[in-house]
Design a protein around this motif. Structure first.
Motif, PDB file in Angstrom:
ATOM      1  N   LYS A   1      26.367  73.762  40.314  1.00  0.00           N
ATOM      2  CA  LYS A   1      26.127  72.504  39.625  1.00  0.00           C
ATOM      3  C   LYS A   1      24.746  72.429  38.987  1.00  0.00           C
ATOM      4  N   THR A   2      23.743  72.944  39.717  1.00  0.00           N
ATOM      5  CA  THR A   2      22.382  72.821  39.199  1.00  0.00           C
ATOM      6  C   THR A   2      22.152  73.767  38.025  1.00  0.00           C
ATOM      7  N   ALA A   3      22.778  74.958  38.112  1.00  0.00           N
ATOM      8  CA  ALA A   3      22.587  75.923  37.038  1.00  0.00           C
ATOM      9  C   ALA A   3      23.404  75.564  35.801  1.00  0.00           C
ATOM     10  N   LEU A   4      24.394  74.689  36.005  1.00  0.00           N
ATOM     11  CA  LEU A   4      25.318  74.357  34.931  1.00  0.00           C
ATOM     12  C   LEU A   4      24.613  73.770  33.708  1.00  0.00           C
ATOM     13  N   ASN A   5      23.583  72.990  34.002  1.00  0.00           N
ATOM     14  CA  ASN A   5      22.876  72.328  32.903  1.00  0.00           C
ATOM     15  C   ASN A   5      22.178  73.310  31.967  1.00  0.00           C
ATOM     16  N   ASP A   6      21.879  74.513  32.484  1.00  0.00           N
ATOM     17  CA  ASP A   6      21.227  75.503  31.630  1.00  0.00           C
ATOM     18  C   ASP A   6      22.214  76.463  30.990  1.00  0.00           C
ATOM     19  N   ASN A   7      23.485  76.312  31.383  1.00  0.00           N
ATOM     20  CA  ASN A   7      24.521  77.207  30.870  1.00  0.00           C
ATOM     21  C   ASN A   7      24.879  76.793  29.435  1.00  0.00           C
TER      22      ASN A   7
ATOM     23  N   PHE B   1      28.464  75.748  28.923  1.00  0.00           N
ATOM     24  CA  PHE B   1      28.723  74.414  29.436  1.00  0.00           C
ATOM     25  C   PHE B   1      28.279  73.350  28.432  1.00  0.00           C
ATOM     26  N   MET B   2      27.030  73.551  27.924  1.00  0.00           N
ATOM     27  CA  MET B   2      26.488  72.558  26.993  1.00  0.00           C
ATOM     28  C   MET B   2      27.375  72.439  25.763  1.00  0.00           C
ATOM     29  N   LYS B   3      27.817  73.609  25.281  1.00  0.00           N
ATOM     30  CA  LYS B   3      28.609  73.636  24.056  1.00  0.00           C
ATOM     31  C   LYS B   3      29.941  72.897  24.267  1.00  0.00           C
ATOM     32  N   THR B   4      30.642  73.270  25.339  1.00  0.00           N
ATOM     33  CA  THR B   4      31.940  72.644  25.609  1.00  0.00           C
ATOM     34  C   THR B   4      31.782  71.146  25.822  1.00  0.00           C
TER      35      THR B   4
END
Lengths: 279, 366
Positions: free
Chosen positions: A232-238, A241-244
């Motif tokens: 969850k925490t790393a998701l914000n830098d993915n 994830f941001m694109k989708t």
């Protein structure tokens, strides 16, 4: 063959003049072991869609196929987690779950049923509260009981109708992880209905937006290509994830705006010109 | 783990004793003292005020009737008779006392005399039983009915008869109304079929119910020597009082939360399971509300029905005392009034306790 298939499903409430078509032309296929999330605004007919799939209501037209067979009623193969938990307040946590276990496994002896109940209560870490009644539990604990009740029947598919909608952010995050863990253990097919895009992206393989009703239909699907287990925490830098996330939100914004601008009534504005006081 | 609905373990304290227990709590702390004193004090004060007004009222009624009696003697028989009447009233002789609303002290005295009377009758009964023991044994050995004491019933016996009748009637109401209520609650068709029936018979007066039951039971008991007053009165009480339970049960069953029904459907419960595990528990609070109303209605109509049925309960006691017109009859009626009120109150508390034990908040599961 698709595991769950909805073909041109329409659902109309009421008859004659008062009828409103809540869902129209819903086409959806879910493969075995998939985790699909349907994201939509409140009042867009999400619960109606869930009830169609679990068999509580029948479509006005079209077909709901589960493993190739039409869905004619509820079944133990499809476990449901309701939006408002729907625990029976006069039964304890253990009794609520035991009721489901007894129905799903009528041949089991009392001690076997008890074993099963205990293991599922433990799974949602509520062993200390097994003899408590729902009113003595917090919202998150109640939802965990509902999750345990649905899973204790060993369904092949789990249908979740905004299961975490009424919970606070922290409890929500914990329960998301718990549900994912359980799903991971034996990779059952799962359908999650939610109004939270982040929750959908974090949990699902695919996200399908539901255009707001009346006449709600499914929008284009978005694949989530993020490896599990997701952090969850790393998701914000993915980037993925941001694109989708941006894509989905942009899409939802557009259909939200469309809904606002669609109106049959044309307002005729008075033909007025501002008076000039100059000079 | 029990699958049945386990009742709450916490004992519900009876509220009846509250003023008294609060009074004894006075010694604990100053705040408690003031609070308890205020509450208990107000209760005691209001009781004293009530007794005071009652005393004054009965005294003025007494004087009015006494003056009228003396006046009457004066106009009809002259001064000498009037003086004699006045002296007689003043002397407290029972023969010439005005017959009006009794004062609190008279009622208290009547209560004591009724209790004393109970022991006298009990002694007579016991004496009768020992006297007849040998004869009765012979009679029973010969297959005949034993001779029982048929003397006057004491006040306490009448109270017991009334309580017995009300519980028999209540049980009958429960056995009729709850099953029918469940059945018509489950089926909208039956509900509309039964609706006219309920609407028409619900407002019928207890007296008419008594007459109806009398017509039927009289014929059933024809040729039998046994006393059917008890049977008639408890059936009438039951029929009168069952409507609240019937309506409430039907409503409770018909209005089960849709979420619970959905749970039952998703779990695929059978009809039997659905009714006994979901619908009934969820409508229990409403059913018990109905039963509470039924019990209080039963106690209320009981008095009138016992009077008509000549069943030896409180109703008959009150009516016979009124017909009797003895000197202390009026105060005995007032004693009966208080006893009826207090028992009615206790019955209601009892039902409230049971009701609180089975009730749950509708939103607890959500």
């Amino acid at each position: 063959m698709a595991y769950l298939e909805l073909k041109n499903v329409c659902k109309t409430y009421g008859t004659g003049k008062d009828s409103t078509e809540v869902l129209s032309n819903i086409n959806l296929t879910i493969e075995e072991g998939e985790f699909v999330a349907i994201v939509g605004f409140t009042g867009s007919g999400k619960t109606t869609l869930v009830n169609l799939i679990n068999g509580l209501i029948k479509p006005t037209s079209g077909e709901v196929l589960f493993k190739g067979e039409p869905v004619l009623g509820t079944s133990h193969e499809r476990g449901v987690i309701f939006q408002n938990y729907s625990l029976l307040p006069w039964l304890t946590v253990g009794q609520n779950i035991a009721m489901a276990v007894k129905e799903a496994f009528p041949k089991e002896s009392k001690s076997q049923v008890m074993e099963r109940v205990k293991s599922f209560v433990e799974m949602v870490s509520l062993s200390h509260a097994i003899n408590k009644r729902p009113k003595e539990l917090s919202g998150g604990m109640r939802q965990r009981v509902a999750v345990a009740r649905a899973l204790a029947m060993k369904p092949e598919m789990i249908i979740m109708d905004e299961p975490l909608g009424a919970l606070d952010a922290l409890t929500r995050g914990n329960l998301q992880d718990e549900i994912l863990n359980i799903w991971n253990q034996d990779k059952r097919t799962a359908l999650l209905i939610t109004n939270d895009v982040d929750e959908g992206i974090y949990m699902a393989d695919r996200i399908i937006p539901l255009k707001p009703g009346p006449n709600a239909t499914l929008g284009p699907e978005f694949k989530i290509d993020i490896e599990r287990p997701r952090d969850k925490t790393a998701l914000n830098d993915n980037e993925n994830f941001m694109k989708t996330r941006n894509e989905i939100i942009a899409y939802l914004m557009t259909i939200g705006d469309e809904r606002k601008s669609v109106s049959d009534i044309e307002y005729i504005l008075p033909d007025l010109a501002p008076k000039s006081f100059v000079g | 783990m029990k699958q049945e609905i386990t009742l709450k373990q916490e004992s519900q304290k009876l509220n009846v004793m509250k003023p008294i227990t609060e009074f004894f709590k006075l010694k604990f702390g100053k705040v408690n003292f003031l609070k308890g004193f205020k509450k208990t004090g107000i209760t005691i004060l209001s009781i004293l005020l009530f007794l005071g007004f009652w005393h004054l009222g009965s005294k003025s009624l007494y004087n009015k009737e006494a003056d009228y009696k003396i006046e009457k003697a004066l106009t009809e028989q002259g001064q000498a008779a009037a003086d004699a009447e006045r002296a007689c009233i003043a002397s407290g002789e029972s023969g010439c006392q005005p017959n009006t609303l009794p004062s609190p002290t008279q009622v208290w005295a009547s209560l004591q005399s009724l209790i004393a009377d109970h022991y006298i009758i009990k002694q007579k009964k016991d004496a009768f039983a020992t006297k007849m023991e040998a004869t009765n044994q012979k009679l029973i050995a010969n297959g005949k009915d034993a001779i029982v004491y048929t003397g006057r019933a004491s006040f306490i016996d009448t109270v017991l008869t009334s309580i017995k009748t009300v519980f028999a009637g209540f049980l009958l109401a429960l056995l009729i109304a709850v099953p029918i209520g469940i059945i018509i609650g489950l089926s909208p068709t039956l509900r509309s079929a039964f609706n006219w029936f309920i609407q028409i018979f619900k407002p019928v007066s207890p007296v008419v119910w008594y007459l109806l039951v009398f017509m039927i039971v009289k014929t059933i008991y024809i040729g039998k020597s046994s006393d059917n007053a008890f049977v008639i009165s408890f059936i009438s009480v039951g029929l009168c009082a069952m409507w609240a339970t019937l309506v409430n049960t039907a409503m409770g069953v018909a209005s089960v939360d849709k979420d619970y029904i959905n749970v039952a459907k998703v779990l695929k419960l059978g009809t039997f399971q659905k009714v006994f595990k979901v619908i009934l528990p969820s409508s229990l609070p409403l059913i018990f509300t109905g039963l509470r109303i039924t019990l209080s209605v039963a106690w209320m109509v009981l008095i009138a029905i016992e009077l008509l049925a000549q069943s030896p309960g409180l109703g008959l006691f009150v009516w016979e005392e009124f017909q009797n017109g003895a000197n202390d009859s009026n105060s005995k009626i007032i004693v009966a009034m208080f006893v009826i009120g207090i028992i009615g109150f206790l019955l209601d508390r009892l039902m409230l306790m049971v009701q609180q034990m089975v009730s749950f908040n509708k939103n607890e599961g959500i």
